[in-house]
Design an enzyme around this catalytic site. Structure first.
Site, short mmCIF file in Angstrom:
data_model
loop_
_atom_site.label_atom_id
_atom_site.label_comp_id
_atom_site.label_asym_id
_atom_site.label_seq_id
_atom_site.Cartn_x
_atom_site.Cartn_y
_atom_site.Cartn_z
N CYS A 34 0.85 -1.19 0.00
CA CYS A 34 0.00 0.00 0.00
C CYS A 34 0.90 1.25 0.00
CB CYS A 34 -0.97 -0.05 1.18
SG CYS A 34 -2.23 1.23 1.18
N HIS A 36 -7.57 -3.80 -4.04
CA HIS A 36 -6.49 -3.24 -3.23
C HIS A 36 -6.42 -4.00 -1.90
CE1 HIS A 36 -3.63 -0.07 -2.21
NE2 HIS A 36 -4.14 -0.10 -0.98
N ASP A 48 -8.50 -3.02 -8.26
CA ASP A 48 -8.16 -1.95 -7.33
C ASP A 48 -8.78 -0.66 -7.84
OD1 ASP A 48 -6.95 0.05 -5.77
OD2 ASP A 48 -5.08 -1.07 -5.58
#
Length: 305
Positions: free
Chosen positions: A184, A273, A241
């Site tokens: 991330c 994601h 995502d």
């Protein structure tokens, strides 16, 4: 007690200009005016900033490895972190583990243990320890606004450099074999650190944003530095995502490759994601396992193993 003071390795300064890129305008700064550490130890358990913890959360035991919280000298005091490495003499290849936005909690600690089981000295420094106490924060927007957005890129790059010195001098790490892996926001950091650190052997970015806002303390995006990376980079992204368009990652890859750099992009078409985060609903077991296998193979193929 083992002396954990950073020392030059083989007479060389592993944080000096031979190992950092001085061309990243705004990222290499004079000595930072640093605040004290808000977090002096790591959180116990998982982040509070999640609606629920999934039953499939992985727990890796410590059989055959040494693992636990550490203090990493960082210029202005001891920075909390987590280190896991195999039992034995070493030296072991070093993998820096860069957290998500939620701090070095049990998920990140477990990743370090997984890497230790694979033969690595894995270290996750708490890079946001000066900006806020992530162990007490429950609101994602508050974390982003009050901690993430206020952490200078130059600060955490210096902290990662300090972590390498500590790992090599006091933790059986091999400074000739350095890799980095992040998730991330940590995936964004991987791109930037690969453009900062010349002696990296390999970098693995899990769904890190390649675009985003530029500010005075965070002046360049991952896409901005794609053509400047010093190590082969494996980019692992989810096709589902909604926050990171695959086209933006493809553009960063193409920019890097056109400059003679090496970026390998793998997109898992149905993965959202956070597909590696086994404690969250976003977890996708097959994509996570396949990505992990690719990551370990990539490290070894590029001299971190």
């Amino acid at each position: 007690m083992q002396d954990e003071t950073p020392k030059p390795i083989d007479g060389r300064d592993w944080t000096g200009p031979d190992h950092r890129s001085e061309g990243l305008d705004g990222l290499i700064a004079p000595p930072l005016s640093r605040r004290g550490f808000v977090m002096t130890s790591l959180m116990t358990g998982l982040t509070l900033a999640t609606t629920r913890v999934e039953a499939q959360a992985i727990h890796t035991d410590t059989t055959g490895i040494e693992a636990g919280e550490v203090r990493i000298p960082a210029g202005d005091g001891p920075m909390p972190g987590y280190r896991a490495m195999p039992e034995g003499k070493g030296p072991f290849p070093i993998v820096l583990v860069i957290e998500e936005i939620f701090g070095v909690h049990d998920y990140i600690k477990d990743i370090c243990r997984r890497l230790a089981k694979a033969g690595y000295c894995a270290v996750a420094p708490e890079l946001y320890a000066r900006q806020g106490d992530l162990s007490r924060m429950t609101d994602v927007q508050e974390i982003v606004r009050d901690v993430i957005a206020k952490t200078p890129d130059a600060q955490w790059m210096a902290d990662l450099d300090a972590t390498i010195v500590w790992a090599a001098s006091a933790s059986k790490g091999d400074p000739e074999r350095i890799g980095v892996m992040g998730w991330c926001r940590g995936g964004r950091a991987v791109w930037l650190y690969a453009a900062h650190r010349r002696d990296l052997k390999a970098a693995v970015a899990w769904y890190g944003p390649v675009g985003g806002e530029r500010t005075g303390i965070q002046p360049r995006t991952a896409g901005d530095v794609a053509a400047e990376i010093h190590a082969p980079l494996l980019a692992l992204y989810g096709g589902a995502d909604t926050g990171i368009p695959v086209a933006s990652v493809e553009a960063a890859r193409d920019k890097a490759n056109a400059a003679g750099k090496s970026v390998t992009l793998t997109v898992f078409p149905d993965a959202p994601h956070g597909f590696h985060a086994d404690y969250r609903p976003s977890y996708r077991k097959d994509a996570a396992a396949a990505g992990w296998s690719k990551a370990l193979d990539f490290l070894k193929a590029n001299g971190v193993g």
